[in-house]
Design an enzyme around this catalytic site. Structure first.
Site, short mmCIF file in Angstrom:
data_model
loop_
_atom_site.label_atom_id
_atom_site.label_comp_id
_atom_site.label_asym_id
_atom_site.label_seq_id
_atom_site.Cartn_x
_atom_site.Cartn_y
_atom_site.Cartn_z
CB SER A 1 -0.87 0.00 1.26
OG SER A 1 -1.54 1.24 1.40
CE1 TYR B 1 -3.56 -1.76 5.80
CE2 TYR B 1 -3.47 0.50 5.00
CZ TYR B 1 -3.63 -0.85 4.75
OH TYR B 1 -3.85 -1.29 3.46
P1 NDP Z 1 -11.56 -5.92 1.17
O1 NDP Z 1 -11.96 -5.70 2.59
O2 NDP Z 1 -12.59 -5.77 0.11
O3 NDP Z 1 -10.89 -7.35 1.01
C1 NDP Z 1 -10.08 -7.91 2.01
C2 NDP Z 1 -9.97 -9.40 1.74
O4 NDP Z 1 -9.08 -9.97 2.71
C3 NDP Z 1 -11.31 -10.09 1.89
O5 NDP Z 1 -11.44 -11.04 0.85
C4 NDP Z 1 -11.20 -10.79 3.23
O6 NDP Z 1 -11.97 -11.99 3.19
C5 NDP Z 1 -9.72 -11.10 3.28
N1 NDP Z 1 -9.24 -11.34 4.62
C6 NDP Z 1 -9.24 -10.50 5.67
N2 NDP Z 1 -8.76 -11.11 6.77
C7 NDP Z 1 -8.45 -12.38 6.38
C8 NDP Z 1 -7.94 -13.52 7.06
N3 NDP Z 1 -7.63 -13.48 8.38
N4 NDP Z 1 -7.73 -14.65 6.38
C9 NDP Z 1 -8.05 -14.72 5.06
N5 NDP Z 1 -8.54 -13.69 4.36
C10 NDP Z 1 -8.75 -12.54 5.03
O7 NDP Z 1 -10.36 -4.89 0.92
P2 NDP Z 1 -9.36 -4.73 -0.32
O8 NDP Z 1 -9.73 -5.59 -1.44
O9 NDP Z 1 -9.23 -3.29 -0.55
O10 NDP Z 1 -8.00 -5.23 0.35
C11 NDP Z 1 -7.16 -6.20 -0.23
C12 NDP Z 1 -5.72 -5.85 0.09
O11 NDP Z 1 -5.41 -4.60 -0.53
C13 NDP Z 1 -5.40 -5.67 1.58
O12 NDP Z 1 -4.14 -6.24 1.85
C14 NDP Z 1 -5.35 -4.15 1.75
O13 NDP Z 1 -4.55 -3.77 2.83
C15 NDP Z 1 -4.76 -3.76 0.41
N6 NDP Z 1 -4.94 -2.38 0.00
C16 NDP Z 1 -6.19 -1.82 -0.13
C17 NDP Z 1 -6.33 -0.52 -0.55
C18 NDP Z 1 -7.66 0.16 -0.66
O14 NDP Z 1 -7.72 1.41 -0.68
N7 NDP Z 1 -8.76 -0.57 -0.74
C19 NDP Z 1 -5.16 0.28 -0.93
C20 NDP Z 1 -3.90 -0.41 -0.77
C21 NDP Z 1 -3.81 -1.68 -0.35
P3 NDP Z 1 -12.78 -12.61 4.41
O15 NDP Z 1 -13.30 -11.49 5.24
O16 NDP Z 1 -13.85 -13.41 3.72
O17 NDP Z 1 -11.79 -13.48 5.12
C1 8X3 Z 2 -5.06 1.74 1.74
C2 8X3 Z 2 -4.58 3.08 1.34
O1 8X3 Z 2 -4.07 5.44 2.18
O2 8X3 Z 2 -6.04 4.31 3.09
O3 8X3 Z 2 -4.00 0.86 1.90
O4 8X3 Z 2 -3.85 3.67 3.78
S1 8X3 Z 2 -4.63 4.17 2.67
#
Ligand code: NDP
Ligand code: 8X3
Length: 244
Positions: A132, A145
Site C-alpha cells: 500500500s 496499518y
Molecule cells: P476488502 O476488505 O474488500 O478485502 C479484504 C480481503 O481480505 C477479503 O477477501 C477478506 O476476506 C480477506 N481477509 C481479511 N482477513 C483475512 C484472514 N484473516 N484470512 C483470510 N482472508 C482474510 O479490501 P481490499 O480488497 O481493498 O483489500 C485487499 C488488500 O489490498 C489488503 O491487503 C489491503 O490492505 C490492500 N490495499 C487496499 C487498498 C484500498 O484502498 N482498498 C489500498 C492499498 C492496499 P474474508 O473477510 O472473507 O476473510
Molecule cells: C489503503 C490506502 O491510504 O487508506 O491501503 O492507507 S490508505
C-alpha cells in the site's frame, strides 16, 4: 490434475483479491482461492471453476490445510489484509493492531513459507505481495496499518535477496485509494464514514489493481517487476486528494 498454471489468491472473497482472481482466470490460470467467508468466495470463484477453500491467514493450522496438495504453484498473490481503525497512538486499540499485524504481515509469511517449495517447483514461481502507499508514507491515525504495510515492503525486499539465484520472482503492488470493502472494514461497518472516503473523486477500482498484478506476472521469464506504486489521478499522497 489441470494442465493450466496454478495461481493462489488469498483474501479473494471481495475487492482487490476477487478482481485479481477473475483477471488471472481470464488469462488462463486455474485459481485456488482462500478467505474466511466461504459463501462469498464461492460467488466469486464458481463462475470460472476456481477451487474455493476456507482460509484464515491468522491460523497456522488453517494455512496448512489450505496449502494441502498444492505441489506446483506459478503465482501466489498475498492479498488478504486491511486496516482496522484510524485511531491516534494515544487511543490505539491493541486488538486492532494485533489483528492488522497478524493478517497483513504474519499471514503473508505463513502462506508464503508453506508454498515456497511449490513456487520453486513451478520454475519460475512468482509471489505478488499487495502492499500500500500506507507502506510508503505514514499518516496520522495510520500508525498500526502503516507499520504493517511498511513491514510488507521490507519483507518483499528480503524475499528478493534471499531467493536470488532461485526461480521465484517477487513483486509488490502498492496501491493508493481503491474502492472496495476496505473502508467499511476499517470503520467497523460505519457505511456513512466509509463512503465519505471516496466521495468527490474517482478512486482506483479493484480491476485497476488486478491489471497491474496480471501485467507483472505476464512479463518474460528473465524480467522481475520489483514494485508498482499506483494511485488515482486525484490522489497525490495518502493525505492529499482533490475532491470536486
Ligand atoms: P476488502 O476488505 O474488500 O478485502 C479484504 C480481503 O481480505 C477479503 O477477501 C477478506 O476476506 C480477506 N481477509 C481479511 N482477513 C483475512 C484472514 N484473516 N484470512 C483470510 N482472508 C482474510 O479490501 P481490499 O480488497 O481493498 O483489500 C485487499 C488488500 O489490498 C489488503 O491487503 C489491503 O490492505 C490492500 N490495499 C487496499 C487498498 C484500498 O484502498 N482498498 C489500498 C492499498 C492496499 P474474508 O473477510 O472473507 O476473510
Ligand atoms: C489503503 C490506502 O491510504 O487508506 O491501503 O492507507 S490508505
Amino acid at each position: 490434475m489441470s494442465e493450466r498454471k496454478i495461481a493462489v489468491v488469498t483474501g479473494a472473497s471481495s475487492g482487490i483479491g476477487a478482481a485479481i482472481a477473475r483477471d488471472l482466470a481470464a488469462h488462463g490460470y486455474h485459481l485456488i482461492l482462500g478467505a474466511r467467508r466461504l459463501d462469498k468466495l464461492k460467488e466469486v470463484g464458481t463462475p470460472f471453476g476456481a477451487d474455493c477453500r476456507h482460509l484464515d491467514v491468522t491460523s497456522e493450522q488453517s494455512v496448512t490445510e489450505f496449502c494441502t496438495s498444492l505441489n506446483t504453484v506459478s503465482v501466489l498473490v498475498n492479498n488478504a489484509g486491511g486496516a482496522l481503525g484510524l485511531d491516534s497512538i494515544e487511543n490505539a486499540v491493541e486488538e486492532d493492531w494485533q489483528q492488522m499485524y497478524d493478517t497483513n504481515v504474519l499471514g503473508l509469511m505463513r502462506v508464503t513459507r508453506a508454498l515456497i517449495p511449490a513456487l520453486e517447483a513451478a520454475n519460475p514461481g512468482h509471489v505478488v505481495n499487495i502492499g500500500s502507499i500506507a507502506g510508503r508514507e505514514a499518516y496520522p491515525g495510520g500508525a498500526g496499518y502503516n507499520a504493517a504495510k511498511f513491514a510488507v515492503k521490507a519483507i518483499t525486499q528480503v524475499m528478493r535477496m534471499e531467493w536470488l539465484g532461485r526461480p521465484i520472482k517477487v513483486t509488490e503492488v502498492a496501491p493508493g485509494m481503491v474502492e472496495t470493502e476496505f473502508s467499511l472494514v476499517r470503520f467497523k461497518g460505519d457505511e456513512e464514514r466509509a463512503s465519505k472516503v471516496y466521495s468527490g473523486l474517482t478512486p482506483l477500482s479493484a480491476a485497476d489493481v488486478a491489471d497491474a498484478v496480471v501485467w507483472s506476472v505476464t512479463r518474460p521469464p528473465h524480467v522481475n517487476i520489483d514494485e508498482i506504486v499506483m494511485k488515482p489521478l486525484a490522489q497525490a499522497s495518502a493525505t492529499m486528494v482533490s475532491r470536486t
